[in-house]
Design a protein around this motif. Structure first.
Motif, PDB file in Angstrom:
ATOM      1  N   ARG A  87       0.846  -1.186   0.000  1.00  0.00           N
ATOM      2  CA  ARG A  87       0.000   0.000   0.000  1.00  0.00           C
ATOM      3  C   ARG A  87       0.886   1.242   0.000  1.00  0.00           C
ATOM      4  N   VAL A  88       0.574   2.181  -0.886  1.00  0.00           N
ATOM      5  CA  VAL A  88       1.277   3.451  -0.957  1.00  0.00           C
ATOM      6  C   VAL A  88       0.278   4.547  -0.605  1.00  0.00           C
ATOM      7  N   MET A  89       0.588   5.317   0.441  1.00  0.00           N
ATOM      8  CA  MET A  89      -0.258   6.435   0.844  1.00  0.00           C
ATOM      9  C   MET A  89       0.053   7.630  -0.052  1.00  0.00           C
ATOM     10  N   LEU A  90      -0.994   8.316  -0.477  1.00  0.00           N
ATOM     11  CA  LEU A  90      -0.864   9.411  -1.444  1.00  0.00           C
ATOM     12  C   LEU A  90      -1.507  10.695  -0.930  1.00  0.00           C
ATOM     13  N   THR A  91      -1.047  11.814  -1.451  1.00  0.00           N
ATOM     14  CA  THR A  91      -1.753  13.066  -1.213  1.00  0.00           C
ATOM     15  C   THR A  91      -2.995  13.051  -2.089  1.00  0.00           C
ATOM     16  N   GLU A  92      -3.906  13.966  -1.851  1.00  0.00           N
ATOM     17  CA  GLU A  92      -5.112  14.022  -2.669  1.00  0.00           C
ATOM     18  C   GLU A  92      -4.778  14.290  -4.132  1.00  0.00           C
ATOM     19  N   ALA A  93      -3.833  15.194  -4.387  1.00  0.00           N
ATOM     20  CA  ALA A  93      -3.456  15.519  -5.772  1.00  0.00           C
ATOM     21  C   ALA A  93      -2.834  14.305  -6.465  1.00  0.00           C
ATOM     22  N   GLU A  94      -1.964  13.584  -5.768  1.00  0.00           N
ATOM     23  CA  GLU A  94      -1.351  12.380  -6.345  1.00  0.00           C
ATOM     24  C   GLU A  94      -2.418  11.327  -6.627  1.00  0.00           C
ATOM     25  N   TYR A  95      -3.331  11.174  -5.689  1.00  0.00           N
ATOM     26  CA  TYR A  95      -4.400  10.191  -5.839  1.00  0.00           C
ATOM     27  C   TYR A  95      -5.249  10.489  -7.072  1.00  0.00           C
ATOM     28  N   ARG A  96      -5.633  11.741  -7.226  1.00  0.00           N
ATOM     29  CA  ARG A  96      -6.466  12.116  -8.383  1.00  0.00           C
ATOM     30  C   ARG A  96      -5.735  11.842  -9.700  1.00  0.00           C
ATOM     31  N   GLN A  97      -4.439  12.076  -9.727  1.00  0.00           N
ATOM     32  CA  GLN A  97      -3.641  11.819 -10.930  1.00  0.00           C
ATOM     33  C   GLN A  97      -3.595  10.318 -11.239  1.00  0.00           C
ATOM     34  N   VAL A  98      -3.377   9.512 -10.211  1.00  0.00           N
ATOM     35  CA  VAL A  98      -3.325   8.056 -10.397  1.00  0.00           C
ATOM     36  C   VAL A  98      -4.681   7.523 -10.858  1.00  0.00           C
ATOM     37  N   VAL A  99      -5.749   7.977 -10.235  1.00  0.00           N
ATOM     38  CA  VAL A  99      -7.092   7.510 -10.596  1.00  0.00           C
ATOM     39  C   VAL A  99      -7.427   7.890 -12.037  1.00  0.00           C
ATOM     40  N   ALA A 100      -7.053   9.089 -12.444  1.00  0.00           N
ATOM     41  CA  ALA A 100      -7.307   9.506 -13.837  1.00  0.00           C
ATOM     42  C   ALA A 100      -6.576   8.567 -14.803  1.00  0.00           C
ATOM     43  N   PHE A 101      -5.338   8.206 -14.474  1.00  0.00           N
ATOM     44  CA  PHE A 101      -4.589   7.283 -15.335  1.00  0.00           C
ATOM     45  C   PHE A 101      -5.271   5.913 -15.367  1.00  0.00           C
ATOM     46  N   ILE A 102      -5.685   5.408 -14.208  1.00  0.00           N
ATOM     47  CA  ILE A 102      -6.334   4.092 -14.144  1.00  0.00           C
ATOM     48  C   ILE A 102      -7.609   4.080 -14.989  1.00  0.00           C
ATOM     49  N   ARG A 103      -8.388   5.119 -14.906  1.00  0.00           N
ATOM     50  CA  ARG A 103      -9.637   5.176 -15.685  1.00  0.00           C
ATOM     51  C   ARG A 103      -9.348   5.125 -17.190  1.00  0.00           C
ATOM     52  N   LYS A 104      -8.338   5.863 -17.637  1.00  0.00           N
ATOM     53  CA  LYS A 104      -7.972   5.838 -19.066  1.00  0.00           C
ATOM     54  C   LYS A 104      -7.457   4.457 -19.461  1.00  0.00           C
ATOM     55  N   LEU A 105      -6.647   3.858 -18.597  1.00  0.00           N
ATOM     56  CA  LEU A 105      -6.103   2.533 -18.883  1.00  0.00           C
ATOM     57  C   LEU A 105      -7.223   1.495 -18.974  1.00  0.00           C
ATOM     58  N   LYS A 106      -8.199   1.583 -18.092  1.00  0.00           N
ATOM     59  CA  LYS A 106      -9.328   0.647 -18.129  1.00  0.00           C
ATOM     60  C   LYS A 106     -10.109   0.775 -19.433  1.00  0.00           C
ATOM     61  N   GLU A 107     -10.267   1.993 -19.919  1.00  0.00           N
ATOM     62  CA  GLU A 107     -11.000   2.211 -21.169  1.00  0.00           C
ATOM     63  C   GLU A 107     -10.309   1.563 -22.364  1.00  0.00           C
ATOM     64  N   LYS A 108      -8.985   1.604 -22.393  1.00  0.00           N
ATOM     65  CA  LYS A 108      -8.275   1.097 -23.575  1.00  0.00           C
ATOM     66  C   LYS A 108      -7.828  -0.366 -23.464  1.00  0.00           C
ATOM     67  N   SER A 109      -7.934  -0.964 -22.282  1.00  0.00           N
ATOM     68  CA  SER A 109      -7.486  -2.346 -22.081  1.00  0.00           C
ATOM     69  C   SER A 109      -8.636  -3.302 -22.350  1.00  0.00           C
ATOM     70  N   ARG A 110      -8.739  -3.762 -23.571  1.00  0.00           N
ATOM     71  CA  ARG A 110      -9.869  -4.606 -23.986  1.00  0.00           C
ATOM     72  C   ARG A 110      -9.525  -6.084 -24.136  1.00  0.00           C
ATOM     73  N   PHE A 111      -8.209  -6.408 -24.143  1.00  0.00           N
ATOM     74  CA  PHE A 111      -7.810  -7.795 -24.379  1.00  0.00           C
ATOM     75  C   PHE A 111      -6.773  -8.253 -23.365  1.00  0.00           C
ATOM     76  N   TRP A 112      -6.821  -9.549 -23.050  1.00  0.00           N
ATOM     77  CA  TRP A 112      -5.869 -10.200 -22.148  1.00  0.00           C
ATOM     78  C   TRP A 112      -5.127 -11.266 -22.935  1.00  0.00           C
ATOM     79  N   HIS A 113      -3.817 -11.339 -22.747  1.00  0.00           N
ATOM     80  CA  HIS A 113      -2.993 -12.390 -23.336  1.00  0.00           C
ATOM     81  C   HIS A 113      -1.942 -12.757 -22.302  1.00  0.00           C
TER      82      HIS A 113
END
Length: 194
Positions: free
Chosen positions: A127-153
């Protein structure tokens, strides 16, 4: 000649992935908590009533396991009060696409999968504790990654690769995506001073 090279490359890739999966998982490892990736000084300014975090996790499964992240908010005592799960896995409980995914890409889902939130299946976590600004940046990246990750290999883009993309977006070094999930999370933590 190009076809021969392509076949040799494919055989080497599959052999490497298969060899990496032949190790055994250890007993569950302790949960580790680290401060912000940018140092404890930044974390000190964060209110303890709303701690933000991302947790890199692995869990046991009938196969070689699963790697994913949990992210959200904790209370003053450090207990999780809000959480969300992101990981990459074949989009079905049917084992057939999972087996096929060792040869060709198969449709994937990027949310929680069975067992992700059950403590008895957790094999390693960081577990990595984050500031609110860091957290928002990470969450924004995760949301974009989830949108484009359509296949598993299994060899080219698996759950470890998905989590490695998140870790790299935070500035972390990442281990090989061909490790077993427990070893992947453990090495990720160790490589980054966690």
């Amino acid at each position: 000649m190009t076809l021969v090279r392509a076949r040799i490359s494919l055989v080497v890739l599959l052999a490497s992935a298969a060899a990496a999966c032949q190790t055994q998982d250890k007993a569950p490892l302790p949960a580790y908590v680290s401060t912000s990736p940018h140092g404890p000084a930044k974390l000190a300014s964060q209110t303890r009533e709303q701690g933000y975090f991302i947790e890199f996790r692995s869990r046991y499964a009938l196969s070689y396991g699963h790697t994913y992240v949990i992210f959200g908010r904790t209370n003053k005592a450090g207990a999780v009060v809000e959480r969300e799960v992101a990981g990459l896995a074949p989009a079905t409980l049917d084992p057939t696409p999972y087996v096929l995914g060792h040869f060709v890409p198969v449709p994937a889902e990027t949310g929680a999968s069975d067992g992700d939130l059950e403590e008895e299946y957790r094999s390693a976590s960081w577990r990595v504790m984050l500031t609110e600004a860091e957290y928002r940046q990470v969450v924004a990246f995760i949301r974009k990654l989830k949108e484009k990750s359509r296949f598993w290999h299994a060899s080219m883009y698996n759950c470890n690769a998905f989590v490695a993309d998140i870790a790299r977006s935070m500035g972390y070094k990442t281990p090989s995506i061909w490790l077993r999930p427990q070893e992947f999370v453990t090495r990720l933590r160790e490589m980054n001073g966690g």
